[in-house]
Design a protein around this motif. Structure first.
Motif, mmCIF file in Angstrom:
data_model
loop_
_atom_site.group_PDB
_atom_site.id
_atom_site.type_symbol
_atom_site.label_atom_id
_atom_site.label_comp_id
_atom_site.label_asym_id
_atom_site.label_seq_id
_atom_site.Cartn_x
_atom_site.Cartn_y
_atom_site.Cartn_z
ATOM 1 N N THR A 45 0.962 -1.155 0.193
ATOM 2 C CA THR A 45 0.137 0.118 0.046
ATOM 3 C C THR A 45 0.798 1.235 0.050
ATOM 4 N N LEU A 46 0.388 2.073 -0.890
ATOM 5 C CA LEU A 46 1.183 3.362 -0.937
ATOM 6 C C LEU A 46 0.231 4.575 -0.779
ATOM 7 N N PRO A 47 0.219 5.048 0.824
ATOM 8 C CA PRO A 47 -0.741 5.962 1.105
ATOM 9 C C PRO A 47 -0.332 7.439 0.509
ATOM 10 N N ALA A 48 -1.141 8.389 0.366
ATOM 11 C CA ALA A 48 -1.026 9.816 -0.313
ATOM 12 C C ALA A 48 0.508 10.224 0.236
ATOM 13 N N VAL A 49 0.763 10.286 1.508
ATOM 14 C CA VAL A 49 1.938 10.825 1.671
ATOM 15 C C VAL A 49 3.066 10.356 1.219
ATOM 16 N N GLN A 50 3.183 9.031 0.974
ATOM 17 C CA GLN A 50 4.277 8.402 0.224
ATOM 18 C C GLN A 50 4.224 8.606 -1.281
ATOM 19 N N ARG A 51 2.952 8.804 -1.851
ATOM 20 C CA ARG A 51 3.000 9.098 -3.190
ATOM 21 C C ARG A 51 3.505 10.250 -3.617
ATOM 22 N N GLU A 52 3.133 11.529 -2.672
ATOM 23 C CA GLU A 52 3.556 12.720 -2.676
ATOM 24 C C GLU A 52 5.233 12.941 -2.539
ATOM 25 N N ALA A 53 5.668 12.304 -1.673
ATOM 26 C CA ALA A 53 6.982 12.030 -1.446
ATOM 27 C C ALA A 53 7.865 11.402 -2.721
ATOM 28 N N GLN A 54 7.247 10.460 -3.186
ATOM 29 C CA GLN A 54 7.721 9.752 -4.696
ATOM 30 C C GLN A 54 7.924 10.635 -5.589
ATOM 31 N N ALA A 55 6.952 11.704 -5.820
ATOM 32 C CA ALA A 55 6.736 12.886 -6.817
ATOM 33 C C ALA A 55 8.060 13.755 -6.546
ATOM 34 N N GLU A 56 8.483 14.052 -5.527
ATOM 35 C CA GLU A 56 9.448 14.993 -4.817
ATOM 36 C C GLU A 56 10.586 14.211 -5.347
ATOM 37 N N VAL A 57 10.804 12.877 -4.943
ATOM 38 C CA VAL A 57 12.107 12.419 -5.192
ATOM 39 C C VAL A 57 12.462 12.354 -6.678
ATOM 40 N N ASN A 58 11.455 11.867 -7.333
ATOM 41 C CA ASN A 58 11.601 11.677 -8.918
ATOM 42 C C ASN A 58 12.025 13.162 -9.548
ATOM 43 N N ALA A 59 11.210 14.076 -9.117
ATOM 44 C CA ALA A 59 11.541 15.693 -9.636
ATOM 45 C C ALA A 59 13.092 16.067 -9.107
ATOM 46 N N ALA A 60 13.508 15.702 -7.939
ATOM 47 C CA ALA A 60 14.871 16.074 -7.468
ATOM 48 C C ALA A 60 15.973 15.542 -8.367
ATOM 49 N N GLU A 61 15.586 14.129 -8.424
ATOM 50 C CA GLU A 61 16.665 13.370 -9.231
ATOM 51 C C GLU A 61 16.261 13.424 -11.007
ATOM 52 N N GLY A 62 15.201 14.133 -11.419
ATOM 53 C CA GLY A 62 15.258 14.197 -12.671
ATOM 54 C C GLY A 62 14.914 12.617 -13.410
ATOM 55 N N ARG A 63 14.550 11.769 -12.539
ATOM 56 C CA ARG A 63 14.293 10.314 -13.128
ATOM 57 C C ARG A 63 13.474 9.682 -12.054
ATOM 58 N N ASP A 64 12.865 8.611 -12.466
ATOM 59 C CA ASP A 64 12.398 7.745 -11.602
ATOM 60 C C ASP A 64 13.211 7.048 -10.517
ATOM 61 N N VAL A 65 13.042 7.319 -9.120
ATOM 62 C CA VAL A 65 13.843 6.686 -8.170
ATOM 63 C C VAL A 65 12.843 5.980 -7.298
ATOM 64 N N PRO A 66 12.447 4.921 -7.624
ATOM 65 C CA PRO A 66 11.143 4.238 -6.860
ATOM 66 C C PRO A 66 11.577 3.985 -5.435
ATOM 67 N N PHE A 67 10.765 4.062 -4.373
ATOM 68 C CA PHE A 67 11.252 3.725 -3.138
ATOM 69 C C PHE A 67 11.055 2.286 -2.939
ATOM 70 N N ALA A 68 11.965 1.746 -2.050
ATOM 71 C CA ALA A 68 12.135 0.390 -1.530
ATOM 72 C C ALA A 68 11.233 0.588 -0.372
ATOM 73 N N SER A 69 10.742 -0.580 0.141
ATOM 74 C CA SER A 69 9.917 -0.630 1.351
ATOM 75 C C SER A 69 10.586 -1.180 2.297
ATOM 76 N N ILE A 70 10.448 -0.791 3.586
ATOM 77 C CA ILE A 70 11.203 -1.451 4.913
ATOM 78 C C ILE A 70 10.145 -1.555 5.853
ATOM 79 N N GLU A 71 9.972 -2.710 6.429
ATOM 80 C CA GLU A 71 9.099 -3.175 7.627
ATOM 81 C C GLU A 71 9.019 -2.208 8.788
#
Length: 161
Positions: free
Chosen positions: A87-113
């Motif tokens: 599950t990717l809650p909205a807070v994590q989807r928003e964070a993913q967009a910021e990471v991708n924008a900062a890096e200029g490419r897709d950098v998918p999050f890995a998950s950790i328990e």
């Protein structure tokens, strides 16, 4: 006031980020995370704060000056939702967009328990708490390198006369 720096980045945060070396990790966490106690075990040994902003805004500020590691498969981690690791809650989807924008490419999050995240955070260089009130706004970022352009090939090249 300094030019070209996000105004959210305090002197303490900038000093910590600049002091980190290649492979060191920074945790950006929500207001529910046990940030103070975890930060005491970190390399820095004290909590840094970006109060009043959500996780995505804090990530934008930090990644405006911090390069992510390109030598590892997953330089960005997110805390898994308990019992729902995909599950990717909205807070994590928003964070993913910021990471991708900062890096200029897709950098998918890995998950950790969740509890593994706490353990990982204790070994981080530093922990930055935000004002994020939504759960699961907790992330780990591994610092990369900025390589200088090649030096001039001949003595005196590039110097002013």
């Amino acid at each position: 006031m300094l030019k070209n720096l996000d105004p959210l980045l305090s002197a303490d945060v900038l000093h910590a980020l600049a002091s980190m070396g290649h492979g060191d990790e920074v945790v950006i966490c929500d207001a529910n995370f046990p940030a103070d106690s975890v930060a005491r075990a970190s390399v820095l040994g004290k909590l840094l704060r970006l109060d009043g902003v959500d996780s995505a805004r804090a990530i934008r500020a930090v990644l405006s000056v911090l390069p992510l590691d390109t030598f590892v498969d997953h330089p960005a981690l997110r805390m898994e939702v308990v019992g729902e690791p995909n599950t990717l809650p909205a807070v994590q989807r928003e964070a993913q967009a910021e990471v991708n924008a900062a890096e200029g490419r897709d950098v998918p999050f890995a998950s950790i328990e969740r509890f593994a995240f706490y353990d990982r955070a204790r070994t981080a260089y530093c922990v930055i708490a935000t004002g994020e009130q939504r759960g699961y706004g907790c992330f780990v970022f591994k610092k990369g390198v900025l390589l200088a352009p090649d030096a001039p090939s001949q003595p005196g090249a590039g110097s002013r006369s």
